[in-house]
Write a protein that holds these residues in place. Structure first.
Motif, PDB file in Angstrom:
ATOM      1  N   ALA A 144      45.673  34.477  73.416  1.00  0.00           N
ATOM      2  CA  ALA A 144      45.704  34.470  71.957  1.00  0.00           C
ATOM      3  C   ALA A 144      45.115  33.187  71.393  1.00  0.00           C
ATOM      4  O   ALA A 144      44.454  33.204  70.345  1.00  0.00           O
ATOM      5  CB  ALA A 144      47.142  34.657  71.466  1.00  0.00           C
ATOM      6  N   LEU A 145      45.362  32.073  72.081  1.00  0.00           N
ATOM      7  CA  LEU A 145      44.821  30.797  71.619  1.00  0.00           C
ATOM      8  C   LEU A 145      43.292  30.837  71.579  1.00  0.00           C
ATOM      9  O   LEU A 145      42.667  30.376  70.614  1.00  0.00           O
ATOM     10  CB  LEU A 145      45.295  29.671  72.538  1.00  0.00           C
ATOM     11  CG  LEU A 145      44.883  28.255  72.127  1.00  0.00           C
ATOM     12  CD1 LEU A 145      45.544  27.854  70.813  1.00  0.00           C
ATOM     13  CD2 LEU A 145      45.238  27.253  73.230  1.00  0.00           C
ATOM     14  N   VAL A 146      42.692  31.419  72.621  1.00  0.00           N
ATOM     15  CA  VAL A 146      41.230  31.544  72.649  1.00  0.00           C
ATOM     16  C   VAL A 146      40.754  32.434  71.514  1.00  0.00           C
ATOM     17  O   VAL A 146      39.762  32.124  70.829  1.00  0.00           O
ATOM     18  CB  VAL A 146      40.756  32.086  74.013  1.00  0.00           C
ATOM     19  CG1 VAL A 146      39.257  32.375  73.980  1.00  0.00           C
ATOM     20  CG2 VAL A 146      41.071  31.091  75.128  1.00  0.00           C
ATOM     21  N   PHE A 147      41.441  33.557  71.288  1.00  0.00           N
ATOM     22  CA  PHE A 147      41.093  34.439  70.180  1.00  0.00           C
ATOM     23  C   PHE A 147      41.106  33.678  68.857  1.00  0.00           C
ATOM     24  O   PHE A 147      40.168  33.763  68.054  1.00  0.00           O
ATOM     25  CB  PHE A 147      42.074  35.615  70.102  1.00  0.00           C
ATOM     26  CG  PHE A 147      41.574  36.871  70.740  1.00  0.00           C
ATOM     27  CD1 PHE A 147      40.552  37.608  70.154  1.00  0.00           C
ATOM     28  CD2 PHE A 147      42.126  37.334  71.923  1.00  0.00           C
ATOM     29  CE1 PHE A 147      40.086  38.765  70.742  1.00  0.00           C
ATOM     30  CE2 PHE A 147      41.663  38.501  72.518  1.00  0.00           C
ATOM     31  CZ  PHE A 147      40.640  39.227  71.930  1.00  0.00           C
ATOM     32  N   ALA A 196      45.340  38.472  64.715  1.00  0.00           N
ATOM     33  CA  ALA A 196      44.170  37.829  64.102  1.00  0.00           C
ATOM     34  C   ALA A 196      44.547  37.082  62.831  1.00  0.00           C
ATOM     35  O   ALA A 196      44.190  37.459  61.729  1.00  0.00           O
ATOM     36  CB  ALA A 196      43.083  38.865  63.807  1.00  0.00           C
ATOM     37  N   SER A 197      45.245  35.979  62.986  1.00  0.00           N
ATOM     38  CA  SER A 197      45.686  35.196  61.837  1.00  0.00           C
ATOM     39  C   SER A 197      44.548  34.361  61.250  1.00  0.00           C
ATOM     40  O   SER A 197      44.194  34.514  60.093  1.00  0.00           O
ATOM     41  CB  SER A 197      46.844  34.270  62.235  1.00  0.00           C
ATOM     42  OG  SER A 197      47.126  33.353  61.205  1.00  0.00           O
ATOM     43  N   MET A 198      43.997  33.451  62.044  1.00  0.00           N
ATOM     44  CA  MET A 198      42.940  32.522  61.608  1.00  0.00           C
ATOM     45  C   MET A 198      43.402  31.617  60.473  1.00  0.00           C
ATOM     46  O   MET A 198      42.593  30.925  59.857  1.00  0.00           O
ATOM     47  CB  MET A 198      41.681  33.275  61.129  1.00  0.00           C
ATOM     48  CG  MET A 198      41.013  34.137  62.146  1.00  0.00           C
ATOM     49  SD  MET A 198      39.831  35.289  61.404  1.00  0.00           S
ATOM     50  CE  MET A 198      40.943  36.614  60.906  1.00  0.00           C
ATOM     51  N   ASN A 199      44.689  31.628  60.169  1.00  0.00           N
ATOM     52  CA  ASN A 199      45.200  30.948  58.980  1.00  0.00           C
ATOM     53  C   ASN A 199      46.657  30.563  59.214  1.00  0.00           C
ATOM     54  O   ASN A 199      47.540  31.424  59.165  1.00  0.00           O
ATOM     55  CB  ASN A 199      45.077  31.883  57.779  1.00  0.00           C
ATOM     56  CG  ASN A 199      45.375  31.205  56.463  1.00  0.00           C
ATOM     57  OD1 ASN A 199      46.215  30.326  56.364  1.00  0.00           O
ATOM     58  ND2 ASN A 199      44.684  31.639  55.425  1.00  0.00           N
ATOM     59  N   GLY A 222      45.341  27.052  67.462  1.00  0.00           N
ATOM     60  CA  GLY A 222      44.083  27.786  67.574  1.00  0.00           C
ATOM     61  C   GLY A 222      43.192  27.633  66.348  1.00  0.00           C
ATOM     62  O   GLY A 222      42.029  27.223  66.462  1.00  0.00           O
ATOM     63  N   PRO A 223      43.709  27.956  65.147  1.00  0.00           N
ATOM     64  CA  PRO A 223      42.873  27.803  63.953  1.00  0.00           C
ATOM     65  C   PRO A 223      42.412  26.374  63.692  1.00  0.00           C
ATOM     66  O   PRO A 223      41.278  26.155  63.269  1.00  0.00           O
ATOM     67  CB  PRO A 223      43.796  28.306  62.832  1.00  0.00           C
ATOM     68  CG  PRO A 223      44.676  29.297  63.501  1.00  0.00           C
ATOM     69  CD  PRO A 223      44.941  28.710  64.856  1.00  0.00           C
ATOM     70  N   LEU A 224      43.271  25.394  63.928  1.00  0.00           N
ATOM     71  CA  LEU A 224      42.877  24.006  63.671  1.00  0.00           C
ATOM     72  C   LEU A 224      41.784  23.553  64.635  1.00  0.00           C
ATOM     73  O   LEU A 224      40.837  22.868  64.228  1.00  0.00           O
ATOM     74  CB  LEU A 224      44.093  23.088  63.759  1.00  0.00           C
ATOM     75  CG  LEU A 224      45.170  23.304  62.692  1.00  0.00           C
ATOM     76  CD1 LEU A 224      46.310  22.310  62.872  1.00  0.00           C
ATOM     77  CD2 LEU A 224      44.587  23.188  61.289  1.00  0.00           C
TER      78      LEU A 224
END
Length: 252
Positions: A144-147, A196-199, A222-224
């Motif tokens: 998930a971190l890579v995603f 799929a957060s991205m936020n 992940g997003p940061l």
């Protein structure tokens, strides 16, 4: 180079009227976005009893988030830059386009906007759960971190290309649309794996209201990381010191 332009800012900056207005704009933009995005998932669950993990639920989530983000970015663009995402704010900071203190003000407003949106949804739906982001079966935290890194890289790269780059020209007009589209597309790609957060703020609100923190760190780290890499890559390769002019806070 982007790192050389990083600025901390002054404590007085946080109390300036334009900074407060910008933070308030981020609060309302995030509230609009999360209410639409999270609310669509809750509505789909109520109507189908099958959850948003079905193909139709994934498409509905992608459309709701794309439309909601398009509007949220548009209404905040002339006031705060329309970040609507702590990762975008972090990417702007890495590129020297916003000070650290102003960025922290944005982060607080964004997270509060997400929490308030989820509380409003819970009240308006008679107590239905605002589900926190979670990993699908067979997906590890590292997967998930890579995603999240890759998807957020695409998002912040799009932000830089359409909204930050001083050479953007007329392409800046479609920036909110492009940003909404890349988020919708990424949800179609990664939504079945980790949501799929991205936020980070979008993940934070439901986690607070449902008090569910399993693997929550993934949706911040992940997003940061993805945002920082995108900012450094785009700024270093495509903007550079020779052509870059620092943007005013009114522009971003």
């Amino acid at each position: 180079m982007a790192i050389q332009r990083i600025a901390i800012g002054t404590p007085q900056e946080a109390s300036q009227p334009d900074a407060m207005r910008a933070a308030l704009a981020e609060f309302f933009s995030m509230l609009i976005f999360v209410f639409a995005g999270e609310g669509s998932g809750m509505a789909f669950n109520k109507l189908t009893d099958s959850g948003s993990t079905t193909p139709s639920g994934l498409v509905a989530a992608a459309l709701a988030h794309a439309f909601g983000l398009f509007v949220a970015v548009s209404v905040g663009a002339n006031i705060s830059g329309g970040h609507v995402n702590p990762a975008v704010t972090f990417g702007a900071f890495i590129g020297g386009n916003i000070t650290l203190l102003r960025g922290i003000l944005y982060w607080i407003a964004q997270c509060l906007g997400s929490v308030v949106a989820c509380l409003l949804l819970k009240f308006a739906t008679g107590g239905l759960e605002t589900s926190a982001f979670s990993l699908s079966s067979g997906v590890s935290a590292w997967n998930a971190l890579v995603f999240e890194i890759v998807m957020t890289f695409g998002l912040v790269y799009t932000v830089y290309a359409t909204a930050v780059d001083p050479k953007k020209g007329n392409i800046g007009i479609v920036a909110p649309l492009a940003i909404g589209f890349i988020v919708g597309a990424n949800i179609l790609a990664g939504g079945a794996f980790d949501g799929a957060s991205m936020n980070p703020a979008v993940s934070f609100g439901p986690a607070v209201v449902s008090w569910s923190w399993d693997n929550h760190w993934v949706y911040w780290l992940g997003p940061l990381v993805g945002a920082a890499v995108a900012a450094l890559v785009y700024d270093t390769i495509f903007i550079g010191n020779s052509t870059h002019e620092p943007l005013s806070t009114n522009d971003f």
